[in-house]
Enzyme design. Structure first.
Site, PDB file in Angstrom:
ATOM      1  N   LEU A   1      -2.530   7.494   5.509  1.00  0.00           N
ATOM      2  CA  LEU A   1      -2.519   6.168   6.101  1.00  0.00           C
ATOM      3  C   LEU A   1      -2.896   5.227   4.962  1.00  0.00           C
ATOM      4  CD1 LEU A   1      -2.085   4.769   8.841  1.00  0.00           C
ATOM      5  CD2 LEU A   1      -4.541   4.974   9.259  1.00  0.00           C
ATOM      6  N   ASP A   2      -2.060   4.226   4.708  1.00  0.00           N
ATOM      7  CA  ASP A   2      -2.263   3.358   3.552  1.00  0.00           C
ATOM      8  C   ASP A   2      -3.689   2.830   3.466  1.00  0.00           C
ATOM      9  OD1 ASP A   2       0.387   3.655   2.907  1.00  0.00           O
ATOM     10  OD2 ASP A   2       1.021   1.793   3.860  1.00  0.00           O
ATOM     11  N   LYS A   3      -4.141   2.611   2.253  1.00  0.00           N
ATOM     12  CA  LYS A   3      -5.479   2.060   2.026  1.00  0.00           C
ATOM     13  C   LYS A   3      -5.655   0.736   2.767  1.00  0.00           C
ATOM     14  CE  LYS A   3      -8.642   0.737  -1.728  1.00  0.00           C
ATOM     15  NZ  LYS A   3      -8.801   0.644  -3.199  1.00  0.00           N
TER      16      LYS A   3
ATOM     17  N   SER B   1      -4.293  -0.069   5.559  1.00  0.00           N
ATOM     18  CA  SER B   1      -4.102   0.125   6.996  1.00  0.00           C
ATOM     19  C   SER B   1      -5.321   0.803   7.607  1.00  0.00           C
ATOM     20  CB  SER B   1      -2.847   0.962   7.260  1.00  0.00           C
ATOM     21  OG  SER B   1      -1.710   0.350   6.696  1.00  0.00           O
TER      22      SER B   1
END
Length: 239
Positions: free
Chosen positions: A106-108, A110
């Site tokens: 999960l993107d930094k 997000s």
């Protein structure tokens, strides 16, 4: 067992956060306030802010039930890597007693639901795109969501030199929508939206297959239930 570990393994918070609770005098054992280094023995009643802490286990101990499966509500700024030389890595953030690693990423930038496990055998099964495992996100953008935008997103968008798979979209607010994906390309939703002139201002994952974020607070984690595991893992997988 040290009480900070007891609290952490119950899914209340990380061990580091449990230490802070102890320093603040918010933890009791058998109604007596305890501090750093305290131990919880069999039969002791541990409370945080007056609420009983219940030790959580997936099932009675046996060789096939020892793997760890947890759901974390990841905050923005935490990086989904096991490289502990990276500041803000997810392993140090969770601070679990056993060695665990994230299932996917999960993107930094997000937030929201991410699963972690000690069982490397099931990771590819969950992530494999052809299995069609759904992941649901709530997305806020910088301008009003239109029917045309939602329809175009759902049909597929060319990013990373390929078309994304068809997905489901739904407006949830003037500047917000939900999207359900069955693949996980790098920064997929952000790049898809950018193709239509939209900038994502907030992105939260709220569901992975049958596991829902629910009321889990940002930064907290919990063990998956047996029902969640049965819906998530292939039947042949030993868990």
């Amino acid at each position: 067992m040290r009480v900070n570990k007891y609290i952490s393994e119950a899914g209340i918070c990380s061990r580091r956060e449990a230490d802070e609770l102890l320093v603040a005098g918010r933890v009791t054992i058998n109604d007596a306030v305890v501090g750093m280094g305290a131990k919880a023995l069999d039969g002791d009643i541990v409370r945080v802010d007056g609420e009983v802490v219940v030790a959580r286990t997936l099932a009675p101990a046996s060789p096939k039930n020892r793997a760890i499966y947890i759901a974390l509500n990841k905050p923005v700024g935490i990086t989904c890597t096991t490289d502990q030389t990276v500041d803000g890595n997810i392993v140090d953030f969770v601070d679990h007693a056993q060695r665990i690693f994230p299932i996917g990423r999960l993107d930094k930038d997000s937030e929201g639901l991410i699963l972690l496990t000690s069982n490397g055998d099931i990771v590819n099964e969950i992530l494999r795109a052809e299995n069609g495992h759904e992941k649901e996100y709530l997305v806020a953008v910088n301008k009003a969501v239109t029917d045309e935008f939602l329809s175009a997103m759902a049909k597929g968008v060319r990013i990373h030199g390929q078309m994304t798979k068809p997905c489901r979209t739904r407006r949830i607010a003037k500047y917000g929508f939900s999207i359900v994906l069955t693949q996980g390309l790098n920064r997929q939703i952000r790049l898809m939206a950018a193709e239509f002139g939209y900038r994502v201002t907030q992105l939260r994952r709220v569901r992975i297959v049958n596991v829902k974020l629910g009321h889990l607070k940002i930064g907290q984690w919990r063990n998956l239930t047996e029902a969640e595991l049965k819906g998530l893992l292939p039947q042949r997988t030993q868990w």
